[in-house]
Every structure is written in C-alpha cells, then in structure tokens.
Design an enzyme around this catalytic site. Structure first.
Site, short mmCIF file in Angstrom:
data_model
loop_
_atom_site.label_atom_id
_atom_site.label_comp_id
_atom_site.label_asym_id
_atom_site.label_seq_id
_atom_site.Cartn_x
_atom_site.Cartn_y
_atom_site.Cartn_z
N GLU A 61 -45.76 3.68 -128.98
CA GLU A 61 -44.44 4.23 -128.66
C GLU A 61 -43.96 5.22 -129.72
OE1 GLU A 61 -40.97 2.37 -127.22
OE2 GLU A 61 -42.05 0.72 -126.24
N GLY A 102 -48.69 -1.69 -129.13
CA GLY A 102 -47.72 -1.07 -128.23
C GLY A 102 -46.61 -0.36 -128.98
N THR A 103 -46.12 -0.97 -130.06
CA THR A 103 -45.07 -0.34 -130.87
C THR A 103 -45.59 0.93 -131.53
OG1 THR A 103 -44.08 -2.52 -131.33
CG2 THR A 103 -43.46 -0.70 -132.79
N THR A 129 -51.56 -8.79 -132.06
CA THR A 129 -52.69 -9.71 -131.94
C THR A 129 -54.02 -9.03 -132.23
OG1 THR A 129 -52.69 -9.27 -129.55
CG2 THR A 129 -51.54 -11.24 -130.31
N GLU A 136 -51.91 -0.38 -122.27
CA GLU A 136 -50.86 -0.43 -121.27
C GLU A 136 -51.15 0.61 -120.19
OE1 GLU A 136 -48.49 -2.65 -121.39
OE2 GLU A 136 -48.87 -3.39 -123.43
#
Length: 309
Positions: free
Chosen positions: A74, A70-71, A95, A284
């Site tokens: 972004e 996710g990071t 993970t 996401e």
C-alpha cells in the site's frame, strides 16, 4: 533543514506488537537525523496508501512502512506514481515478509529492523507496474495468475512453519482435481507464448512464500522481471514440477519457460474469453486480465541490510 520521517504502521500486524514499539522506532528515526512522527492505519480501505501519498506530497523525506507485505504494498502504491518520491524503509511484522527477506531486513525483531536505518545503506529498487486498461497498480515482489496461483498464497503460515516445502506439495495435491487451464497470449521481450497454461509468475525478487529458489536469477535493480510460464501438464507431472521449483531445479524443465523481460502483455484468448481471470499482486487480488506489466527500474530508494541484493 531538518529531514522529516513518517512511520506508517498497521496496529494489528505481528500479533499486535507494533503499537508498543512505536516510541522506540521514533527514537531510532530521531537518532538517524529525522524529525519523526507516526500514523496508525485504520480499517478504512487504502488507509496506508492514502497516508503515504499525503505525506509524500507534504514533503516528507522518508516513509517507514511497518506491517505485513500488504502494508508495504500500500505504501509503495501511495508514492510510486509520483514524480518526486521519498525514500522508504520497511519494518516487517507480518507472516511471510518476502520483501524484507529480499532486502536483508531482520524479520525477528521490530526494533532491529528499524535500526537498519542507522546503517545509512540505501539502494534504488525496481517496482512493477500492472496496467489494467488504464488502472495502474504497483507491486514489489510478485504478480501471478492462473489456476495454480492459489498454491503460492493458499498455505497457512503455521503449516509452512511446521512442514516447509512439503506443505506446498500437500496443498498442490489437494488442488489438482480442481485445476483448470487458461488459453492465453503472453507477449514478452524474447517472444510470444500462445496456448494453454497452468500459471504464470512475474517476479521482482528471488523470494516467494518464504522460498528463495523459485526465481534463482532475480536481481532487485536491473530493470527486468523474472518470468515463469508453467505449461499444462498431467497431475503427476505438476506435482513433480512443484517439488523441483521449491528446490530451484525447475528452470530447465521443458514444461516451463523461464526468462527475463522488461514488460509482459497478458491476454485471454479462445474459449477463455469472457471468463474472469484474477491477477494477484503481492498476495492480493489486483484486478482481472487483460493486463500489461512494466518494470519501473530503480523507482524507489529503500534502506537495505547488509545482505540486500
């Protein structure tokens, strides 16, 4: 002129291991010839994305995204739309770390991942763009939609570690009674598929959920997505398809379309119209159909390990 690097790190990733490694990472960046500084992300929405945009516009030469998928997503979204983009490096601390796996970045040591920068090996990578009626979002690994999509991301990491691909079969069996089929029109380079489907996957790498056989022909810089369309099937056949896919033996099955494409247009048709079908980008929810995908070939230059494809 001294080159500048900005470490953008998620303090809660990797069992909160990142903060204690920041000083050592900055030291590695200094060894690589960068004037280095760090930004600690906050719970604020798009914290990493906004900092990536700010740093890029301030003239930083390198952005290091440290955290989970996710990071990384972004930071990519913070620079992919810019005309002038800094290089990127990633330090996996999540993970699954699918993208780090694809780039040949060590996933078991934060410091060893940072030291990849010292090898000075980079490669320009394709980036996927999803256009939701003017709202453009970006992804580096996978876009997916359809009722089976939850299978890709719905298995807890500890279960995957214990059971491997059997965990996906168990999750799939659990989902089967609740599956729905969506009637859709998919327009891609080689044709049009119109009808019901269980799931579509649009891949940038060969790694999904830690498995490396689902997109067996994936390349990272060829300007092409790997497209998998899973047609509707009876529950028993779907379980068989899952088993085949996790072992890389699914691409010739008559209930699957597997091809390469530079773009893909996804529309809901028939009874599906008026329903909301979410589109998953790198794990996401991005937005909802309709959506048009475009491959931005060699859009961002990444530091890669020896096995980065």
């Amino acid at each position: 002129m001294t080159k500048k690097a900005r470490l953008i790190y998620n303090p809660v990733s990797g069992h909160e291991q990142m903060p204690k490694n920041v000083a050592d990472i900055l030291d590695v960046l200094e060894q690589a010839g960068y004037e280095a500084s760090a930004f600690r992300t906050t719970p604020e929405k798009k914290s990493a994305q906004n900092e990536a945009t700010r740093a890029a516009e301030a003239g930083f030469d390198l952005l290091v995204a440290a955290g989970g998928d996710g990071t990384i997503n972004e930071v990519v979204n913070g620079i992919a739309f810019l005309d002038e983009r800094p290089k990127m490096a990633i330090i996996p601390a999540g993970t699954t770390n699918d993208y780090a796996r694809a780039l040949g970045i060590p996933r078991d040591s934060i410091l060893e991942a940072a030291k990849i920068i010292l090898q000075k090996k980079t490669r320009k990578m394709d980036i996927g763009m999803a256009d939701f009626s003017g709202d453009e979002q970006y992804f580096v690994n996978i876009a997916a939609c359809g009722s089976l999509t939850e299978l890709t991301y719905g298995v807890p990491s500890e279960v995957k570690s214990a059971l491997g691909y059997a965990a996906y079969l168990i999750k799939g069996a659990e989902m089967l009674p609740h599956l729905t089929e969506n009637e859709m029109r998919l327009t891609y380079d080689d044709g049009v598929y119109e009808g019901k489907l269980s799931m579509l996957l649009l891949g940038m790498t060969n790694t999904i959920g830690g498995f490396e056989q689902i997109m067996p022909d994936a390349q990272l810089s060829d300007g092409l997505f790997q497209l998998i369309i899973v047609k509707p099937s009876d529950p028993g056949k779907l379980l068989k398809l899952m088993a085949l896919a996790l072992n890389g033996r699914h691409t010739d099955d008559p209930d699957i379309i597997y091809t390469k494409t530079k773009s893909l247009k996804v529309d809901l048709i028939g009874k599906s119209k008026g329903q909301e079908l979410p589109v998953n980008l790198d794990g996401e929810i991005g937005d909802y159909c309709p959506v048009t995908f475009k491959n931005l070939q060699q859009r961002i230059e990444f530091y890669v390990g020896k096995s980065g494809k």
